[in-house]
Scaffold this motif. Structure first.
Motif, PDB file in Angstrom:
ATOM      1  N   ARG A   1      75.416  28.713   3.953  1.00 17.08           N
ATOM      2  CA  ARG A   1      76.725  27.987   4.233  1.00 17.08           C
ATOM      3  C   ARG A   1      76.391  26.541   4.439  1.00 17.08           C
ATOM      4  O   ARG A   1      77.320  25.469   4.040  1.00 17.08           O
ATOM      5  CB  ARG A   1      77.462  28.380   5.197  1.00 17.08           C
TER       6      ARG A   1
ATOM      7  N   LYS B   1      87.859  33.300   2.594  1.00 17.70           N
ATOM      8  CA  LYS B   1      87.294  34.956   2.129  1.00 17.70           C
ATOM      9  C   LYS B   1      85.898  34.821   1.680  1.00 17.70           C
ATOM     10  O   LYS B   1      84.806  35.453   1.854  1.00 17.70           O
ATOM     11  CB  LYS B   1      88.021  35.562   1.358  1.00 17.70           C
ATOM     12  N   ALA B   2      85.894  33.993   0.568  1.00 20.94           N
ATOM     13  CA  ALA B   2      84.514  33.674  -0.228  1.00 20.94           C
ATOM     14  C   ALA B   2      83.325  33.274   0.651  1.00 20.94           C
ATOM     15  O   ALA B   2      82.098  33.564   0.515  1.00 20.94           O
ATOM     16  CB  ALA B   2      84.851  32.857  -1.554  1.00 20.94           C
TER      17      ALA B   2
ATOM     18  N   GLN C   1      81.949  35.097  -6.585  1.00 21.19           N
ATOM     19  CA  GLN C   1      81.872  36.456  -7.147  1.00 21.19           C
ATOM     20  C   GLN C   1      82.956  36.811  -8.038  1.00 21.19           C
ATOM     21  O   GLN C   1      83.636  37.990  -8.073  1.00 21.19           O
ATOM     22  CB  GLN C   1      81.832  37.336  -5.942  1.00 21.19           C
TER      23      GLN C   1
ATOM     24  N   CYS D   1      85.463  30.935   8.527  1.00 23.60           N
ATOM     25  CA  CYS D   1      84.403  30.359   7.551  1.00 23.60           C
ATOM     26  C   CYS D   1      83.209  29.563   8.258  1.00 23.60           C
ATOM     27  O   CYS D   1      82.326  29.438   7.759  1.00 23.60           O
ATOM     28  CB  CYS D   1      84.894  30.088   6.390  1.00 23.60           C
TER      29      CYS D   1
ATOM     30  N   THR E   1      83.230  33.228   3.863  1.00 21.73           N
ATOM     31  CA  THR E   1      82.969  34.024   4.841  1.00 21.73           C
ATOM     32  C   THR E   1      81.789  35.178   4.546  1.00 21.73           C
ATOM     33  O   THR E   1      80.918  35.711   5.158  1.00 21.73           O
ATOM     34  CB  THR E   1      84.164  34.834   5.652  1.00 21.73           C
ATOM     35  N   ARG E   2      81.824  35.611   3.125  1.00 22.03           N
ATOM     36  CA  ARG E   2      81.080  36.529   2.554  1.00 22.03           C
ATOM     37  C   ARG E   2      79.591  35.780   2.642  1.00 22.03           C
ATOM     38  O   ARG E   2      78.526  36.764   2.528  1.00 22.03           O
ATOM     39  CB  ARG E   2      81.383  36.918   1.110  1.00 22.03           C
ATOM     40  N   LEU E   3      79.643  34.711   2.330  1.00 23.65           N
ATOM     41  CA  LEU E   3      78.003  33.822   2.253  1.00 23.65           C
ATOM     42  C   LEU E   3      77.422  33.836   3.649  1.00 23.65           C
ATOM     43  O   LEU E   3      77.900  33.900   4.613  1.00 23.65           O
ATOM     44  CB  LEU E   3      78.392  32.434   1.852  1.00 23.65           C
ATOM     45  N   GLU E   4      76.315  34.203   3.558  1.00 28.82           N
ATOM     46  CA  GLU E   4      75.103  34.227   4.865  1.00 28.82           C
ATOM     47  C   GLU E   4      75.523  32.966   5.214  1.00 28.82           C
ATOM     48  O   GLU E   4      75.479  32.035   4.752  1.00 28.82           O
ATOM     49  CB  GLU E   4      73.723  34.653   4.357  1.00 28.82           C
TER      50      GLU E   4
END
Length: 485
Positions: free
Chosen positions: A109, A99-100, A175, A76, A102-105
């Motif tokens: 962050r 995980k959450a 999400q 992350c 890491t999904r973020l641009e």
């Protein structure tokens, strides 16, 4: 809160000689079921969730909040750890958070502040407890968070918009289809009223956390208990003798200030009007005098210790001790000069600029000495800054002089057993010892120990270190005394 959980909570508190009652204007309040002596632990709680105060200039381990030997989470790139032990202890919660995030641009962050992370972790922990990945206990469950007051109806439109924007970011990170944006916004409001700054033993902020049980305790500007932290554990200790059936109170804010200043601070952050015994004196002679001393001007006669009140004829300010008038023009000129210099003062000077900053703050101090009462809060704050900077550059003698100037003001504005007084005596004692004033050091360290044992207990590493320093200073003082004979 569900009736069964409330019953469990009441039993938990009863086992600790405590109870919850609802008071008019206050809501849930914590009461004693026996007498408590100064220094006794009333309540302790681990955080439901917490995060370190990571900034662009300083990062902390997510597990222990330490700043040494950190490595960033490779996935992350947001969270830091000091080693595998902390990483493992945090993994159940961080796995889903990682995980959450890491999904973020990557660009987004940088907007993940400690408060945003706290909210993300709140929902992740709730899910993990619902899925029985993490245990639910009487004092560690989301129902306690749900029971916290949010004051949503009292929030202005601007603040509501900010919460909505923050809620959108949290929703983007998580999400979670089941999470409602309004619920997230309401929880941000709960954070504002209920989250606590997690401080080290010297009351320096290191992180933020949610302690739902501790949040039951109401505020007073003259509290009978104090909240400190042992690592991330919130510990509430009695500051005074607290009799059975008494309400336990702590201070939510910095209490050094006039009633108006305290009320303003409480209203802005916690959205309530304090009606404690100290605030009930508002407008009475003693309160007027105290406000004038803490936030008003000094007498034109430098030898006079009186406080000033506005002249009825609007010519200036009259000393209530010697009746000398100080003109509006003189006060206005000094205030203007002070403002001009203060605007140049850096809040966090770099190591290279520290000496220049010291000289600038000394100029501010000189102007404040001319303008304000010797016990004024603005003057005290300037001297605190000077003390810190002088300690940073190891100018010990001057640092000690400022320490000795600050102590009497602390003793006036804080209760006798307030940890800030104890910490100031600790600093003073260490400086005196360093400068060879061993006898004075022993006296200061004794005062520090006598105060801090009430707020910090006697078995923490911090207090053991203080105790060891005191014994060492005593031994050195005895040796010096023998050498004289």
């Amino acid at each position: 809160m569900e009736a069964s959980l409330m019953a469990d909570l009441q039993r938990f508190l009863q086992d600790r000689c405590l109870g919850v009652s609802n008071l008019p204007q206050k809501g849930r309040s914590l009461f004693t079921a026996r007498d408590f002596r100064p220094g006794e632990v009333i309540l302790s709680q681990k955080p439901y969730i917490c995060v370190p105060n990571n900034t662009s200039s300083e990062s902390r381990c997510d597990g222990c909040f330490k700043t040494n030997n950190l490595k960033k989470c490779s996935a992350c790139q947001v969270v830091w750890y000091c080693g595998s032990s902390c990483q493992k202890s945090e993994w159940k919660l961080h796995r889903d958070e990682c995980k959450a995030l890491t999904r973020l641009e990557k660009e987004k962050r940088k907007f993940v502040t400690p408060t945003i992370r706290l909210m993300v972790r709140l929902y992740i922990k709730r899910n993990l407890q619902n899925e029985k990945v993490l245990p639910i206990t009487t004092t560690d469950n989301y129902s306690l968070v749900e029971a916290l007051v949010s004051h949503m109806s009292e929030i202005d439109e601007k603040q509501m918009l900010l919460y909505a924007q923050m809620a959108n970011l949290v929703n983007l990170i998580l999400q979670f289809p089941s999470v409602d944006l309004r619920e997230i916004a309401e929880n941000f409001s709960k954070f504002s009223c209920n989250a606590h700054s997690i401080c080290d033993s010297e009351l320096r902020p290191q992180g933020i956390g949610l302690f739902p049980l501790v949040s039951i305790i109401n505020h007073s500007c003259s509290p009978n208990a104090v909240l400190v932290f042992e690592e991330q554990m919130a510990v509430v200790r009695a500051m005074d003798n607290i009799s059975k059936d008494s309400e336990i109170t702590i201070s939510y804010i910095e209490t050094a200030g006039s009633t108006l200043t305290r009320q303003k601070s409480l209203k802005e952050q916690y959205l309530f009007h304090c009606q404690c015994a100290r605030c009930s004196n508002f407008g009475k002679p003693h309160d007027i005098e105290e406000s004038a001393i803490l936030e008003g001007y000094r007498c034109a006669n430098e030898k006079c210790t009186g406080f000033l009140l506005r002249d009825p004829e609007e010519k200036g300010f009259v000393c209530q001790k010697c009746l000398l008038l100080r003109s509006k023009e003189e006060v206005k000129k000094l205030a203007s000069d002070l403002k001009t210099v203060s605007e140049k003062a850096p809040t966090s000077p770099s190591a290279e600029d520290k000496q220049a900053a010291i000289e600038l703050y000394k100029t501010i101090e000189k102007l404040q000495v001319k303008l304000y009462h010797s016990f004024s809060i603005p003057l005290m704050r300037t001297r605190e800054k000077l003390l810190k900077m002088l300690m940073d550059v190891e100018i010990w003698r001057e640092a000690l002089n400022y320490c000795r100037l600050i102590v009497p003001v602390y003793q006036r504005v804080y209760p006798a057993t307030h940890p800030l007084i104890g910490l100031q005596f600790y600093t003073q004692g260490k400086l005196e010892w360093l400068l060879g004033e061993t006898k004075e050091a022993v006296s200061s360290l004794i005062k520090a120990f006598d105060i801090l044992r009430i707020s910090h207990g006697i078995s923490t590493p911090f207090m053991k270190e203080l105790s060891a320093k005191l014994e060492e200073a005593r031994a050195e003082a005895s040796y010096k005394q023998l050498a004289l004979h």
